[in-house]
Scaffold this motif. Structure first.
Motif, PDB file in Angstrom:
ATOM      1  N   LEU A 222       0.810  -1.207   0.000  1.00  0.00           N
ATOM      2  CA  LEU A 222       0.000   0.000   0.000  1.00  0.00           C
ATOM      3  C   LEU A 222       0.846   1.262   0.000  1.00  0.00           C
ATOM      4  O   LEU A 222       0.713   2.111  -0.878  1.00  0.00           O
TER       5      LEU A 222
ATOM      6  N   ILE B  55      -3.857   6.345  -1.192  1.00  0.00           N
ATOM      7  CA  ILE B  55      -4.323   5.883   0.101  1.00  0.00           C
ATOM      8  C   ILE B  55      -4.244   7.025   1.113  1.00  0.00           C
ATOM      9  O   ILE B  55      -3.191   7.590   1.350  1.00  0.00           O
TER      10      ILE B  55
ATOM     11  N   ALA C  70      -5.743  -2.042  -5.362  1.00  0.00           N
ATOM     12  CA  ALA C  70      -5.237  -2.356  -4.029  1.00  0.00           C
ATOM     13  C   ALA C  70      -5.537  -3.804  -3.662  1.00  0.00           C
ATOM     14  O   ALA C  70      -4.682  -4.517  -3.130  1.00  0.00           O
TER      15      ALA C  70
END
Length: 239
Positions: free
Chosen positions: A159, A167, A194
């Protein structure tokens, strides 16, 4: 940072029981029985893999035990008869052997096993020399990876490393290999990406996404909106 990539060399068994080409039928059966192995690689004098003998190859002898041999100049021998008559590994083996390289990804090895319908693969280097053996159970070992290690990799390498601008606030929870993503993202179009990236992490069993977009300012009722606009644009009293 880069996500951890497990290869065949990470999970393979390095001590391998192998056969010489001249190994006899009974020696092969005895070795399989003692080692609880259903297939054995056959190597030459340079430790290069030249074939594999499996239980199916050995069972040809039982299959044709009561069969009368075909006679006549035009008679075609049934498939498998040569192996039924074989007494050494060189004659019994399936060749060329289906093998895999130590640097191959686990997914690649799993696909080869599935497509070729084999339970184990000899692992060979660029010269064909035997370096190990990998089985179905070896490939499954990656799913024993600790949940904490998966959490760390997902947060740090997947991430933060791959989607730093997409994000905003995201939480990662892993239980028995199942990853749950919660929180908000600036752009919901990055959610499928993701999920796909997290699913590719070694040891992940499944991914559950509970990601949502940014909070929206609630719309005002029409009459309240008119009142707010009236106050905003009303003339200000002079001081």
């Amino acid at each position: 940072m880069h996500a951890t990539v497990y290869t065949v060399s990470d999970v393979m068994t390095r001590t391998v029981v192998a056969l010489a080409a001249g190994a006899t039928f009974k020696e092969i059966v005895r070795t399989m029985e003692e080692r609880h192995i259903s297939a054995l690689p056959v190597i030459d004098t340079g430790n290069r893999v030249v074939g594999v003998v499996s239980e199916a190859d050995l069972l040809r002898k039982e299959e044709f035990r009561d069969s009368a041999p075909e006679r006549g100049p035009r008679a075609r021998p049934p498939a498998g008869l040569d192996k039924a008559r074989a007494v050494t590994a060189a004659d019994l083996m399936t060749s060329p052997a289906v093998t895999v390289h130590p640097g191959a990804a686990l997914g690649q090895a799993a696909r080869v096993m599935a497509l070729r319908k084999v339970k184990r693969l000899p692992v060979v280097d660029d010269d064909g020399v035997l370096r190990g053996i990998v089985s179905r159970s070896d490939l499954l070992r990656v799913f024993l990876r600790p949940d904490a290690a998966i959490v760390d990799e997902v947060r740090r390498d997947v991430l933060a490393g791959r989607l730093p601008d997409g994000i905003e606030s995201i939480d990662v929870d892993v239980s028995d290999g199942v990853v749950t993503l919660t929180g908000r993202v600036r752009d919901t179009s990055v959610v499928p990406l993701a999920v796909r990236l997290v699913r590719s992490v070694e040891g992940v069993v499944d991914v559950r996404s509970e990601l949502t977009g940014p909070p929206h300012r609630p719309a005002l009722e029409p009459d309240l909106a008119q009142e707010e606009n009236a106050r905003r644009f009303a003339p200000q009293p002079r001081s």
